[in-house]
Each structure stands twice: as C-alpha cells, then as structure tokens.
Design a protein around this motif. Structure first.
Motif, PDB file in Angstrom:
ATOM      1  N   ALA A  76     -54.239 -20.799 -69.284  1.00 47.79           N
ATOM      2  CA  ALA A  76     -53.861 -20.435 -67.985  1.00 47.79           C
ATOM      3  C   ALA A  76     -52.393 -20.566 -67.787  1.00 47.79           C
ATOM      4  CB  ALA A  76     -54.679 -20.763 -66.772  1.00 47.79           C
ATOM      5  N   LYS A  77     -51.906 -21.564 -68.353  1.00 46.50           N
ATOM      6  CA  LYS A  77     -50.405 -22.062 -68.118  1.00 46.50           C
ATOM      7  C   LYS A  77     -49.629 -21.106 -68.936  1.00 46.50           C
ATOM      8  CE  LYS A  77     -50.043 -25.916 -65.463  1.00 46.50           C
ATOM      9  NZ  LYS A  77     -48.846 -26.417 -64.627  1.00 46.50           N
ATOM     10  N   LEU A  78     -49.892 -21.011 -70.369  1.00 51.40           N
ATOM     11  CA  LEU A  78     -49.034 -20.592 -71.381  1.00 51.40           C
ATOM     12  C   LEU A  78     -49.093 -18.964 -71.577  1.00 51.40           C
ATOM     13  CD1 LEU A  78     -48.993 -23.570 -73.736  1.00 51.40           C
ATOM     14  CD2 LEU A  78     -47.479 -23.100 -72.027  1.00 51.40           C
ATOM     15  N   THR A  79     -50.366 -18.513 -71.653  1.00 51.53           N
ATOM     16  CA  THR A  79     -50.555 -17.193 -72.106  1.00 51.53           C
ATOM     17  C   THR A  79     -49.889 -15.915 -71.222  1.00 51.53           C
ATOM     18  OG1 THR A  79     -52.496 -17.894 -72.927  1.00 51.53           O
ATOM     19  CG2 THR A  79     -52.385 -15.769 -72.887  1.00 51.53           C
ATOM     20  N   PRO A  80     -49.714 -16.193 -69.948  1.00 55.55           N
ATOM     21  CA  PRO A  80     -49.140 -15.160 -69.243  1.00 55.55           C
ATOM     22  C   PRO A  80     -47.412 -14.861 -69.767  1.00 55.55           C
ATOM     23  CG  PRO A  80     -50.320 -16.384 -67.679  1.00 55.55           C
ATOM     24  CD  PRO A  80     -50.448 -17.113 -68.991  1.00 55.55           C
ATOM     25  N   ARG A  81     -47.049 -16.161 -70.022  1.00 55.86           N
ATOM     26  CA  ARG A  81     -45.579 -15.870 -70.817  1.00 55.86           C
ATOM     27  C   ARG A  81     -45.702 -15.258 -71.958  1.00 55.86           C
ATOM     28  NH1 ARG A  81     -44.741 -21.330 -68.912  1.00 55.86           N
ATOM     29  NH2 ARG A  81     -44.263 -21.780 -71.058  1.00 55.86           N
TER      30      ARG A  81
ATOM     31  N   SER B  31     -46.358 -11.548 -71.872  1.00 56.24           N
ATOM     32  CA  SER B  31     -45.257 -10.741 -71.333  1.00 56.24           C
ATOM     33  C   SER B  31     -44.079 -10.668 -72.498  1.00 56.24           C
ATOM     34  CB  SER B  31     -44.675 -11.611 -70.315  1.00 56.24           C
ATOM     35  OG  SER B  31     -43.240 -10.984 -69.973  1.00 56.24           O
ATOM     36  N   ALA B  32     -44.176 -11.441 -73.160  1.00 55.27           N
ATOM     37  CA  ALA B  32     -43.054 -11.456 -74.446  1.00 55.27           C
ATOM     38  C   ALA B  32     -43.844 -10.780 -75.608  1.00 55.27           C
ATOM     39  CB  ALA B  32     -42.869 -12.905 -75.021  1.00 55.27           C
ATOM     40  N   LEU B  33     -45.010 -10.629 -75.393  1.00 57.00           N
ATOM     41  CA  LEU B  33     -45.675  -9.964 -76.928  1.00 57.00           C
ATOM     42  C   LEU B  33     -45.657  -8.328 -76.365  1.00 57.00           C
ATOM     43  CD1 LEU B  33     -48.764 -12.081 -77.682  1.00 57.00           C
ATOM     44  CD2 LEU B  33     -46.936 -11.697 -79.208  1.00 57.00           C
ATOM     45  N   LYS B  34     -45.547  -8.124 -75.252  1.00 54.84           N
ATOM     46  CA  LYS B  34     -45.619  -6.904 -74.729  1.00 54.84           C
ATOM     47  C   LYS B  34     -44.273  -5.932 -75.417  1.00 54.84           C
ATOM     48  CE  LYS B  34     -48.660  -6.739 -70.695  1.00 54.84           C
ATOM     49  NZ  LYS B  34     -48.572  -6.771 -69.221  1.00 54.84           N
ATOM     50  N   GLU B  35     -43.197  -6.902 -75.480  1.00 55.04           N
ATOM     51  CA  GLU B  35     -41.919  -6.525 -75.711  1.00 55.04           C
ATOM     52  C   GLU B  35     -41.591  -6.495 -77.316  1.00 55.04           C
ATOM     53  OE1 GLU B  35     -39.476  -5.271 -73.748  1.00 55.04           O
ATOM     54  OE2 GLU B  35     -40.819  -5.545 -72.171  1.00 55.04           O
TER      55      GLU B  35
END
Length: 247
Positions: free
Chosen positions: A163-168, A171-175
C-alpha cells in the motif's frame, strides 16, 4: 474427561481493545516504516521499480518470480490456515477469505509475463530462487514449531508495504514499461489496496495476539521475513544485473 483440544473451541477474545489495538498497530507500522528505510539503504536495486531506466532483464526475471512465489505459497498458506483454525475460528474465517482472493493471483502476473514475451516453456524451466523456496519452508516451520502468527505477520508486512510503495512503482512502470504490459499488476494492486488487505491482516493479528509478548514476536517476525526478502533481491540482482556486468 474430554481429550479433544486444539480446535478453537475456547474462541479467545482479542487481548487488546479496539482503542489499545489501534495503538499497537501504529507501533507495528512505525517499525515497518523504519524497516523500509533500512531496505532502501542496504538492498541492491531496492527501489529499482521506480527507476526511469528500468533494467529489462532484472524486471523480466522479477515478474517470473512473482508467479512462482504465489504458486508455492498457496500450499504454505493453507497449512497456516489449518493451524489458525485450532486457535481462533474468527481469525481462520478472515484468513480463508483473504486467501480466496489471493490464491490465483499468479494468473495476473502470468498475464504480464506473456506481455513481456515470456513463454510458458520459459516460465516452467525457470527454477525459483533459493530465497523464494526458503520463504515457503519458513512458513511451514512456523506452523509446525512456532505459531501461524508469523505467517500472518508476513502477510501484514507485504500488504502494508504494498500500500505504501506500489502506487509509486506503478506510476513509474507505466512510463518505463507501458500500461499494456502491467495489466496484471494493476489488477493485483487494485485488489490489495481497494479491499484494504493490510486492514484485514491486522484484524486477523488482533485475534491471534494473546499477550504483549506476542507483539514482540510479530516485530521479530518482521525482521525474519525482511531478511529472507532481502536475500531474494540480492539473488535477483546477482543473477541479472551483476551477472551481465561481469559477462
């Protein structure tokens, strides 16, 4: 005299009230925040999923390992569920519902493997890392010789850090990778965060914590699990990034 025991018949009430339990959970979360800081400082490529220059070999192997870890953990977590049923029927019901959601999530990461060009043949001939196998063995050991609370503590660690790390990371993996190649992970994180799996794990822990000493055990299990997970990331780094550099 009734010789039957270890069947959850006592149905022990949570040791901590809701208010006191919230304070205990805050303590666990602060400890995990500290462990994440240590992780970032000591584990190679600890935050690499957030990198704009993602190592494709590292990421491909990491995605394959996700499939194996979920596949192997199915049996280990079922053993944990069996042990929990002997302690707390309420905790067992919650844990069974959680595993019902998680058990087949290997298919989500298989979807991402396919998008990366990983064939079924390649996946099957790729042996899981030693750390992945040791993690499952550790779960079996806990259920046989210590307490399933250690397995639930591991799930809490994973869900809290997710929950803490995966949203970031997403976001980076989409790029770096592209949304079309992380559809499985997107579905996985939507389940974990949307259904508040960290909160579910805390509710289970609350039924399994029967003393202040048990809280200390949870903290020690956090250390154990992070040690094994750090071993995995070092194996991953050495097998992909360091190995390629040496070649």
């Amino acid at each position: 005299m009734n010789r039957v025991s270890h069947c959850g018949i006592e149905r022990p009430a949570p040791f901590y009230s809701l208010a006191d339990g919230a304070k205990v959970r805050e303590r666990l979360d602060r400890y995990l925040d500290q462990k994440m800081a240590e992780w970032a400082a000591t584990v190679p490529y600890a935050n690499h999923l957030e990198s704009k220059d993602l190592n494709s070999r590292w990421y491909r192997r990491h995605t394959i390992e996700h499939v194996w870890r979920i596949r192997l953990s199915r049996s280990a977590h079922c053993k944990a569920l069996h042990a929990i049923t002997k302690i707390s029927p309420e905790a067992a019901q919650l844990y069974a519902e959680y595993q019902a959601e998680e058990m087949n999530h290997d298919t989500l990461f298989m979807q991402d493997c396919k998008a990366l060009g990983v064939t079924q043949e390649e996946l099957l001939r790729t042996e899981p890392f030693l750390a992945t196998r040791l993690l499952q063995g550790f779960f079996y050991f806990l259920c046989e010789h210590e307490s399933p609370i250690g397995v639930v503590a591991s799930s809490y660690l994973v869900e809290y850090t997710t929950a803490k790390l995966t949203p970031r990371q997403i976001s980076a993996l989409k790029e770096s990778v592209g949304t079309d190649k992380i559809k499985g992970q997107l579905a996985h994180i939507n389940t974990d965060v949307g259904d508040d799996h960290a909160g579910e794990m805390w509710r289970i822990l609350r039924y399994l914590i029967h003393s202040e000493e048990d809280v200390e055990k949870v903290l020690r299990y956090f250390d154990d699990i992070q040690t094994i997970l750090a071993m995995y990331f070092r194996e991953l780094y050495e097998a992909t990034v360091a190995d390629k550099a040496a070649a």
